[in-house]
Scaffold this active site. Structure first.
Site, PDB file in Angstrom:
ATOM      1  N   GLY A   1      17.160  52.295  24.307  1.00 32.37           N
ATOM      2  CA  GLY A   1      15.736  52.218  24.894  1.00 32.37           C
ATOM      3  C   GLY A   1      15.859  53.742  25.432  1.00 32.37           C
ATOM      4  O   GLY A   1      16.928  54.264  25.707  1.00 32.37           O
TER       5      GLY A   1
ATOM      6  N   SER B   1      15.449  56.822  28.064  1.00 32.43           N
ATOM      7  CA  SER B   1      16.142  57.243  29.410  1.00 32.43           C
ATOM      8  C   SER B   1      15.543  56.615  30.459  1.00 32.43           C
ATOM      9  O   SER B   1      14.158  56.842  30.713  1.00 32.43           O
ATOM     10  CB  SER B   1      16.205  58.890  29.444  1.00 32.43           C
ATOM     11  OG  SER B   1      16.983  59.120  30.711  1.00 32.43           O
ATOM     12  N   GLY B   2      16.221  56.047  31.286  1.00 29.54           N
ATOM     13  CA  GLY B   2      15.404  55.506  32.699  1.00 29.54           C
ATOM     14  C   GLY B   2      14.852  54.138  32.609  1.00 29.54           C
ATOM     15  O   GLY B   2      14.216  53.577  33.467  1.00 29.54           O
TER      16      GLY B   2
ATOM     17  N   GLY C   1      16.625  51.298  32.507  1.00 27.00           N
ATOM     18  CA  GLY C   1      17.478  50.256  32.983  1.00 27.00           C
ATOM     19  C   GLY C   1      18.586  49.728  32.264  1.00 27.00           C
ATOM     20  O   GLY C   1      19.288  48.622  32.575  1.00 27.00           O
ATOM     21  N   LYS C   2      18.834  50.476  31.211  1.00 27.61           N
ATOM     22  CA  LYS C   2      19.986  49.992  30.314  1.00 27.61           C
ATOM     23  C   LYS C   2      21.362  49.893  31.082  1.00 27.61           C
ATOM     24  O   LYS C   2      22.112  48.747  31.282  1.00 27.61           O
ATOM     25  CB  LYS C   2      20.345  50.880  29.295  1.00 27.61           C
ATOM     26  CG  LYS C   2      18.848  51.030  28.297  1.00 27.61           C
ATOM     27  CD  LYS C   2      19.450  51.937  27.056  1.00 27.61           C
ATOM     28  CE  LYS C   2      19.588  53.221  27.643  1.00 27.61           C
ATOM     29  NZ  LYS C   2      18.478  54.124  28.500  1.00 27.61           N
TER      30      LYS C   2
ATOM     31  N   SER D   1      20.546  55.935  22.052  1.00 26.22           N
ATOM     32  CA  SER D   1      20.651  55.644  20.391  1.00 26.22           C
ATOM     33  C   SER D   1      19.180  55.525  19.846  1.00 26.22           C
ATOM     34  O   SER D   1      18.845  54.371  19.452  1.00 26.22           O
ATOM     35  CB  SER D   1      21.631  54.437  20.334  1.00 26.22           C
ATOM     36  OG  SER D   1      21.001  53.171  21.067  1.00 26.22           O
TER      37      SER D   1
END
Length: 257
Positions: free
Chosen positions: A13, A15-16, A18-19, A87
């Protein structure tokens, strides 16, 4: 010979979204039931695995390939490898799926406008102003998965809700047992039959439509204005790209004429 208890949970997902937060939550609960767990966080392993690489497309492909290689080693040795990584390109993720086998793709989704709104680092604003080149979702595309095992809409779903989806998927795939999940969740969970080929994408789309309707029912939030007059363009599902500030400024001038 003992069966392999390892698997790779790949969280993709922008950036930012919540991964990393989701990965940390899942890891803590897997350890409660005695699982061996490693988090391969893209943001923490740069010096060790890809020092000297930049943010270009080929460099990002190399990063995903190296993370996939390590995740595969861990998985086949009984470790739950959790990989929070932007990714952005589908081919790299699909190659990891083929090579690892015991692979669960989690798409952590969030509208670009929300990411800009809640960004505490200022990176999105800088990217909109053209200060950060090759920023995924602003000047470079993010390619969402077509049919991930799990889709989390982090703008409307809590970490706990997202984790519940992941645990259900792990149970459905046979990577975790009902006994383990009872310890983790306090509930007796049942495995769902795996969808037939082609049904998974349809189910994911229905889930996405439901989350979008929930989001649309809320008052629209305005994205912060960039210093040079740039505005974020709504992202598409196919590939999220907003124009950099310089291009946006030219567009405003043409309109004024």
């Amino acid at each position: 010979m003992a069966s392999n208890t390892g698997f790779t949970l790949w969280l993709t997902g922008m950036s930012g979204t919540g991964k990393s937060t989701t990965a940390a939550y899942i890891a803590a609960r897997l350890r409660q039931v005695g699982r061996n767990v490693e988090i391969l966080d893209e943001g923490e392993l740069g010096e060790a695995l890809w020092a000297g690489l930049g943010d270009g497309k080929e460099d990002r492909i190399t990063v995903v390939k190296r993370l996939g290689f390590v995740a595969n080693l861990l998985t086949r040795n009984g470790v739950a490898a959790l990989v929070p990584c932007v990714s952005p390109y589908k081919p790299g993720r699909e190659e990891n799926r083929r090579s690892i086998g015991r692979y669960v793709e989690v798409y952590v989704d969030c509208p670009t406008e929300k990411l800009i709104e809640r960004d505490s680092t200022g990176r999105y604003k800088k990217a909109l102003n053209g200060e950060i080149p090759n920023f995924i979702g602003i000047t470079e595309p993010y390619e969402p998965p077509n049919s991930p095992e799990v889709t989390i809409h982090s703008n409307v779903e809590s970490v706990e809700d997202g984790a519940a989806k992941i645990f259900q998927s792990l149970l459905d795939l046979g990577y975790m047992s009902t006994e383990e999940l009872k310890v983790i969740t306090g509930k007796k969970m049942k495995a769902n039959p795996l969808p037939a080929k082609g049904e998974k994408a349809e189910k994911a789309e229905k889930g996405g439509a439901k989350a979008r309707r929930a989001e649309e029912s809320k008052p629209a939030a305005k994205a912060p204005k960039a210093d040079k007059g740039a505005k974020a363009r709504p992202a598409t599902r196919a590939a999220r790209v907003a124009k950099p500030a310089a291009a946006a400024k030219k567009a405003v001038k043409r309109k004024a004429r």
